[in-house]
Design a protein around this motif. Structure first.
Motif, PDB file in Angstrom:
ATOM      1  N   ALA A  21      52.609 -45.030  -3.848  1.00 22.90           N
ATOM      2  CA  ALA A  21      52.147 -43.805  -3.178  1.00 22.90           C
ATOM      3  C   ALA A  21      50.686 -43.937  -2.738  1.00 22.90           C
ATOM      4  O   ALA A  21      49.905 -43.006  -2.857  1.00 22.90           O
ATOM      5  N   GLY A  22      50.314 -45.131  -2.263  1.00 23.87           N
ATOM      6  CA  GLY A  22      48.970 -45.352  -1.753  1.00 23.87           C
ATOM      7  C   GLY A  22      47.902 -45.555  -2.805  1.00 23.87           C
ATOM      8  O   GLY A  22      46.722 -45.643  -2.470  1.00 23.87           O
ATOM      9  N   LYS A  23      48.294 -45.656  -4.067  1.00 27.94           N
ATOM     10  CA  LYS A  23      47.316 -45.840  -5.149  1.00 27.94           C
ATOM     11  C   LYS A  23      47.528 -47.194  -5.823  1.00 27.94           C
ATOM     12  O   LYS A  23      48.663 -47.619  -6.036  1.00 27.94           O
ATOM     13  N   ARG A  24      46.412 -47.835  -6.164  1.00 32.63           N
ATOM     14  CA  ARG A  24      46.476 -49.117  -6.883  1.00 32.63           C
ATOM     15  C   ARG A  24      46.975 -48.863  -8.298  1.00 32.63           C
ATOM     16  O   ARG A  24      46.408 -48.052  -9.044  1.00 32.63           O
ATOM     17  N   CYS A  25      48.048 -49.569  -8.670  1.00 34.34           N
ATOM     18  CA  CYS A  25      48.639 -49.414  -9.993  1.00 34.34           C
ATOM     19  C   CYS A  25      48.712 -50.782 -10.667  1.00 34.34           C
ATOM     20  O   CYS A  25      49.318 -51.709 -10.134  1.00 34.34           O
ATOM     21  N   ASP A  26      48.069 -50.890 -11.816  1.00 32.94           N
ATOM     22  CA  ASP A  26      48.069 -52.118 -12.603  1.00 32.94           C
ATOM     23  C   ASP A  26      49.010 -51.932 -13.782  1.00 32.94           C
ATOM     24  O   ASP A  26      48.826 -51.004 -14.580  1.00 32.94           O
ATOM     25  N   VAL A  44      46.091 -46.381 -13.130  1.00 26.83           N
ATOM     26  CA  VAL A  44      46.137 -45.905 -11.746  1.00 26.83           C
ATOM     27  C   VAL A  44      44.708 -45.772 -11.261  1.00 26.83           C
ATOM     28  O   VAL A  44      43.903 -45.068 -11.881  1.00 26.83           O
ATOM     29  N   GLU A  45      44.404 -46.494 -10.190  1.00 21.25           N
ATOM     30  CA  GLU A  45      43.049 -46.507  -9.630  1.00 21.25           C
ATOM     31  C   GLU A  45      42.011 -46.846 -10.709  1.00 21.25           C
ATOM     32  O   GLU A  45      40.943 -46.255 -10.761  1.00 21.25           O
ATOM     33  N   GLY A  46      42.358 -47.786 -11.596  1.00 22.35           N
ATOM     34  CA  GLY A  46      41.429 -48.270 -12.610  1.00 22.35           C
ATOM     35  C   GLY A  46      41.333 -47.428 -13.867  1.00 22.35           C
ATOM     36  O   GLY A  46      40.531 -47.726 -14.750  1.00 22.35           O
ATOM     37  N   ILE A  47      42.148 -46.401 -13.981  1.00 22.38           N
ATOM     38  CA  ILE A  47      42.115 -45.517 -15.160  1.00 22.38           C
ATOM     39  C   ILE A  47      43.424 -45.658 -15.924  1.00 22.38           C
ATOM     40  O   ILE A  47      44.509 -45.485 -15.348  1.00 22.38           O
ATOM     41  N   ARG A  48      43.329 -45.958 -17.219  1.00 23.23           N
ATOM     42  CA  ARG A  48      44.530 -46.083 -18.054  1.00 23.23           C
ATOM     43  C   ARG A  48      45.157 -44.698 -18.196  1.00 23.23           C
ATOM     44  O   ARG A  48      44.534 -43.767 -18.687  1.00 23.23           O
ATOM     45  N   VAL A  49      46.406 -44.579 -17.742  1.00 22.07           N
ATOM     46  CA  VAL A  49      47.115 -43.305 -17.802  1.00 22.07           C
ATOM     47  C   VAL A  49      48.301 -43.341 -18.753  1.00 22.07           C
ATOM     48  O   VAL A  49      48.744 -42.296 -19.225  1.00 22.07           O
ATOM     49  N   LEU A  50      48.830 -44.538 -19.030  1.00 22.66           N
ATOM     50  CA  LEU A  50      49.945 -44.678 -19.966  1.00 22.66           C
ATOM     51  C   LEU A  50      49.758 -45.937 -20.799  1.00 22.66           C
ATOM     52  O   LEU A  50      49.330 -46.965 -20.280  1.00 22.66           O
ATOM     53  N   SER A  51      50.121 -45.843 -22.066  1.00 23.10           N
ATOM     54  CA  SER A  51      50.099 -47.005 -22.955  1.00 23.10           C
ATOM     55  C   SER A  51      51.381 -47.020 -23.772  1.00 23.10           C
ATOM     56  O   SER A  51      51.742 -46.014 -24.385  1.00 23.10           O
ATOM     57  N   LYS A  54      57.930 -46.749 -23.311  1.00 21.19           N
ATOM     58  CA  LYS A  54      59.185 -47.490 -23.414  1.00 21.19           C
ATOM     59  C   LYS A  54      59.996 -47.361 -22.134  1.00 21.19           C
ATOM     60  O   LYS A  54      60.052 -46.305 -21.527  1.00 21.19           O
ATOM     61  N   ILE A  55      60.621 -48.457 -21.738  1.00 24.91           N
ATOM     62  CA  ILE A  55      61.502 -48.454 -20.577  1.00 24.91           C
ATOM     63  C   ILE A  55      62.907 -48.126 -21.062  1.00 24.91           C
ATOM     64  O   ILE A  55      63.509 -48.897 -21.805  1.00 24.91           O
ATOM     65  N   VAL A  56      63.380 -46.950 -20.696  1.00 28.64           N
ATOM     66  CA  VAL A  56      64.720 -46.493 -21.067  1.00 28.64           C
ATOM     67  C   VAL A  56      65.493 -46.179 -19.789  1.00 28.64           C
ATOM     68  O   VAL A  56      64.913 -45.917 -18.744  1.00 28.64           O
ATOM     69  N   LEU A  57      66.802 -46.209 -19.888  1.00 28.97           N
ATOM     70  CA  LEU A  57      67.657 -45.993 -18.726  1.00 28.97           C
ATOM     71  C   LEU A  57      67.724 -44.536 -18.287  1.00 28.97           C
ATOM     72  O   LEU A  57      67.738 -43.630 -19.120  1.00 28.97           O
ATOM     73  N   GLY A  58      67.798 -44.333 -16.975  1.00 33.93           N
ATOM     74  CA  GLY A  58      68.127 -43.042 -16.405  1.00 33.93           C
ATOM     75  C   GLY A  58      67.118 -41.933 -16.590  1.00 33.93           C
ATOM     76  O   GLY A  58      67.440 -40.770 -16.386  1.00 33.93           O
ATOM     77  N   VAL A  59      65.908 -42.282 -16.966  1.00 25.90           N
ATOM     78  CA  VAL A  59      64.866 -41.280 -17.187  1.00 25.90           C
ATOM     79  C   VAL A  59      63.709 -41.586 -16.247  1.00 25.90           C
ATOM     80  O   VAL A  59      63.323 -42.746 -16.095  1.00 25.90           O
ATOM     81  N   ASP A  60      63.152 -40.570 -15.606  1.00 24.16           N
ATOM     82  CA  ASP A  60      61.953 -40.782 -14.807  1.00 24.16           C
ATOM     83  C   ASP A  60      60.808 -41.049 -15.780  1.00 24.16           C
ATOM     84  O   ASP A  60      60.353 -40.144 -16.481  1.00 24.16           O
ATOM     85  N   LEU A  61      60.364 -42.280 -15.828  1.00 21.02           N
ATOM     86  CA  LEU A  61      59.363 -42.697 -16.808  1.00 21.02           C
ATOM     87  C   LEU A  61      57.970 -42.136 -16.511  1.00 21.02           C
ATOM     88  O   LEU A  61      57.103 -42.152 -17.379  1.00 21.02           O
ATOM     89  N   LEU A  62      57.760 -41.618 -15.293  1.00 24.02           N
ATOM     90  CA  LEU A  62      56.456 -41.087 -14.909  1.00 24.02           C
ATOM     91  C   LEU A  62      56.408 -39.567 -14.844  1.00 24.02           C
ATOM     92  O   LEU A  62      55.343 -38.969 -14.930  1.00 24.02           O
ATOM     93  N   GLN A  63      57.538 -38.915 -14.668  1.00 22.71           N
ATOM     94  CA  GLN A  63      57.599 -37.474 -14.414  1.00 22.71           C
ATOM     95  C   GLN A  63      56.833 -36.626 -15.420  1.00 22.71           C
ATOM     96  O   GLN A  63      56.114 -35.711 -15.020  1.00 22.71           O
ATOM     97  N   PRO A  64      56.919 -36.871 -16.725  1.00 24.97           N
ATOM     98  CA  PRO A  64      56.220 -35.986 -17.664  1.00 24.97           C
ATOM     99  C   PRO A  64      54.700 -35.994 -17.527  1.00 24.97           C
ATOM    100  O   PRO A  64      54.030 -35.114 -18.039  1.00 24.97           O
ATOM    101  N   PHE A  65      54.161 -36.968 -16.806  1.00 24.45           N
ATOM    102  CA  PHE A  65      52.717 -37.147 -16.768  1.00 24.45           C
ATOM    103  C   PHE A  65      52.074 -36.684 -15.463  1.00 24.45           C
ATOM    104  O   PHE A  65      50.856 -36.711 -15.339  1.00 24.45           O
ATOM    105  N   LEU A  67      51.562 -37.841 -12.404  1.00 28.30           N
ATOM    106  CA  LEU A  67      50.558 -38.775 -11.913  1.00 28.30           C
ATOM    107  C   LEU A  67      50.430 -38.786 -10.390  1.00 28.30           C
ATOM    108  O   LEU A  67      49.500 -39.377  -9.851  1.00 28.30           O
ATOM    109  N   GLY A  68      51.379 -38.161  -9.699  1.00 23.88           N
ATOM    110  CA  GLY A  68      51.314 -38.105  -8.239  1.00 23.88           C
ATOM    111  C   GLY A  68      51.648 -39.419  -7.550  1.00 23.88           C
ATOM    112  O   GLY A  68      51.287 -39.620  -6.393  1.00 23.88           O
TER     113      GLY A  68
END
Length: 106
Positions: A21-26, A44-51, A54-65, A67-68
């Motif tokens: 979405a136009g943002k640098r993601c490491d 995201v853009e040099g700021i740690r947003v998740l640590s 866990k990668i699980v099936l069928g769940v939006d892994l970013l939605q709860p946060f 992040l845009g």
């Protein structure tokens, strides 16, 4: 709905940078033999947003946060229902997909 696959290579620890979405993601992606699961850290853009997300099936892994940067979803690929184990994610039997925020809202 358009999506983009994020490829995980066959290495238990890996780091890569991509644009979501136009943002640098490491990403730092790790496999834990103790837990038997993949997880990731995300800057995201040099700021740690998740640590240790866990990668699980069928769940939006970013939605709860809210992040845009859209959605990140792991899904089995093929006829067999499998979990994202040590070989399933790098082999493509489980795949990781990114959906752009505009596509998710549509």
């Amino acid at each position: 709905m358009a999506y983009r696959e994020i490829t995980i290579i066959d290495a238990p620890s890996q780091a890569f940078t991509t644009t979501l979405a136009g943002k640098r993601c490491d990403f730092v992606v790790n496999y834990s033999t103790w837990a038997g699961r993949w997880s990731f850290d995300l800057d995201v853009e040099g700021i740690r947003v998740l640590s240790g997300r866990k990668i699980v099936l069928g769940v939006d892994l970013l939605q709860p946060f809210n992040l845009g940067i859209g959605s990140l979803i792991a899904a089995p690929w093929g006829d067999e229902e499998v979990e994202p184990g040590r070989t399933e994610l790098p082999s493509g039997r489980v795949r990781l997909f990114h959906y752009d925020p505009a596509e998710v809202a549509a």
